[in-house]
Design a protein around this motif. Structure first.
Motif, PDB file in Angstrom:
ATOM      1  N   LEU A 178      11.851  -1.516  12.434  1.00 36.09           N
ATOM      2  CA  LEU A 178      10.964  -0.622  13.169  1.00 36.09           C
ATOM      3  C   LEU A 178      11.113  -0.846  14.673  1.00 36.09           C
ATOM      4  N   ALA A 179      11.388   0.224  15.410  1.00 35.54           N
ATOM      5  CA  ALA A 179      11.617   0.125  16.849  1.00 35.54           C
ATOM      6  C   ALA A 179      10.359  -0.287  17.608  1.00 35.54           C
ATOM      7  N   ASN A 180       9.200   0.153  17.167  1.00 34.90           N
ATOM      8  CA  ASN A 180       7.957  -0.124  17.888  1.00 34.90           C
ATOM      9  C   ASN A 180       7.080  -1.170  17.216  1.00 34.90           C
ATOM     10  N   GLY A 181       7.606  -1.883  16.255  1.00 29.51           N
ATOM     11  CA  GLY A 181       6.850  -2.965  15.636  1.00 29.51           C
ATOM     12  C   GLY A 181       6.051  -2.608  14.408  1.00 29.51           C
ATOM     13  N   SER A 182       5.449  -1.418  14.345  1.00 33.62           N
ATOM     14  CA  SER A 182       4.706  -0.995  13.155  1.00 33.62           C
ATOM     15  C   SER A 182       4.653   0.524  13.130  1.00 33.62           C
ATOM     16  N   VAL A 183       4.273   1.048  11.965  1.00 25.81           N
ATOM     17  CA  VAL A 183       4.165   2.497  11.791  1.00 25.81           C
ATOM     18  C   VAL A 183       2.969   2.780  10.884  1.00 25.81           C
ATOM     19  N   PRO A 184       2.176   3.818  11.170  1.00 27.81           N
ATOM     20  CA  PRO A 184       1.054   4.154  10.282  1.00 27.81           C
ATOM     21  C   PRO A 184       1.557   4.568   8.897  1.00 27.81           C
ATOM     22  N   VAL A 185       0.892   4.121   7.838  1.00 34.18           N
ATOM     23  CA  VAL A 185       1.310   4.523   6.491  1.00 34.18           C
ATOM     24  C   VAL A 185       1.194   6.030   6.317  1.00 34.18           C
ATOM     25  N   SER A 186       0.283   6.657   7.061  1.00 37.27           N
ATOM     26  CA  SER A 186       0.083   8.109   6.948  1.00 37.27           C
ATOM     27  C   SER A 186       1.263   8.920   7.470  1.00 37.27           C
ATOM     28  N   ASP A 187       2.197   8.294   8.196  1.00 34.17           N
ATOM     29  CA  ASP A 187       3.394   9.012   8.663  1.00 34.17           C
ATOM     30  C   ASP A 187       4.302   9.408   7.502  1.00 34.17           C
TER      31      ASP A 187
ATOM     32  N   GLY B  19       0.804  -1.219   0.000  1.00 34.24           N
ATOM     33  CA  GLY B  19       0.000   0.000   0.000  1.00 34.24           C
ATOM     34  C   GLY B  19       0.832   1.263   0.000  1.00 34.24           C
ATOM     35  N   VAL B  20       2.151   1.091  -0.147  1.00 34.87           N
ATOM     36  CA  VAL B  20       3.066   2.226  -0.207  1.00 34.87           C
ATOM     37  C   VAL B  20       4.079   1.995  -1.318  1.00 34.87           C
ATOM     38  N   ALA B  21       4.629   3.097  -1.819  1.00 36.59           N
ATOM     39  CA  ALA B  21       5.721   3.046  -2.785  1.00 36.59           C
ATOM     40  C   ALA B  21       6.879   3.841  -2.214  1.00 36.59           C
TER      41      ALA B  21
ATOM     42  N   THR C 270      16.375   8.944   6.863  1.00 40.54           N
ATOM     43  CA  THR C 270      14.915   9.016   6.792  1.00 40.54           C
ATOM     44  C   THR C 270      14.423   8.237   5.582  1.00 40.54           C
ATOM     45  N   ILE C 271      13.701   7.157   5.850  1.00 40.06           N
ATOM     46  CA  ILE C 271      13.049   6.354   4.818  1.00 40.06           C
ATOM     47  C   ILE C 271      11.716   7.032   4.532  1.00 40.06           C
ATOM     48  N   ARG C 272      11.388   7.221   3.249  1.00 39.09           N
ATOM     49  CA  ARG C 272      10.147   7.903   2.882  1.00 39.09           C
ATOM     50  C   ARG C 272       9.348   7.047   1.899  1.00 39.09           C
ATOM     51  N   TRP C 273       8.031   7.250   1.929  1.00 35.56           N
ATOM     52  CA  TRP C 273       7.148   6.525   1.016  1.00 35.56           C
ATOM     53  C   TRP C 273       5.929   7.374   0.698  1.00 35.56           C
ATOM     54  N   ALA C 274       5.245   6.983  -0.365  1.00 38.78           N
ATOM     55  CA  ALA C 274       3.963   7.575  -0.758  1.00 38.78           C
ATOM     56  C   ALA C 274       2.900   6.492  -0.612  1.00 38.78           C
ATOM     57  N   VAL C 275       1.712   6.895  -0.209  1.00 37.70           N
ATOM     58  CA  VAL C 275       0.609   5.945  -0.059  1.00 37.70           C
ATOM     59  C   VAL C 275       0.014   5.656  -1.440  1.00 37.70           C
TER      60      VAL C 275
END
Length: 125
Positions: A79-88, A26-28, A45-50
């Motif tokens: 990932l330090a906390n296990g998951s991250v919202p795609v909206s970040d 769901g991300v690129a 910084t890793i970046r993505w688009a939804v």
């Protein structure tokens, strides 16, 4: 003849249905770009688009290494906390200093929809 047409129609419908299932996370990836060089021990910084509005989380980002047809998992989840919202749209990663330098690294995003997306190859120096 009617049986053949019905069978062909059923095959077409099932092909279209399966083709609509998500195959990515769901991300690129937008960063790191192809052939980027990142430094061991530094923050990147890793970046993505939804790309899929129904995707809500990236459950893991795997650090992979090798050739495109046979990537090995080096770190199962950065990932330090296990998951991250795609909206970040980004994640700050501290690159482990003990990694072996090389130009054949990639990141794999694992989405909550069970799909995966990859970054282009980049170098760790």
């Amino acid at each position: 003849m009617k049986f053949t047409l019905v069978s062909l129609l059923a095959l077409c419908i099932s092909t279209v249905t399966f083709a609509q299932n998500p195959t990515d996370a769901g991300v690129a990836s937008t960063s790191p770009p192809l052939a980027a060089v990142v430094s061991r021990g530094s923050e990147y910084t890793i970046r993505w688009a939804v790309t899929d509005q129904t995707a809500t989380f990236i459950d893991a980002i795997n650090l992979m290494k090798g050739v495109a047809t046979a990537l090995d998992i080096i770190i199962p989840n950065i990932l330090a906390n296990g998951s991250v919202p795609v909206s970040d749209l980004s994640y700050n990663w501290t690159i482990p200093a003990e990694l072996t330098p090389g130009a054949d690294y990639a990141l794999r995003f694992v989405g909550n929809n069970s799909g995966t997306s990859y970054t282009p190859f980049f170098s760790i120096q």
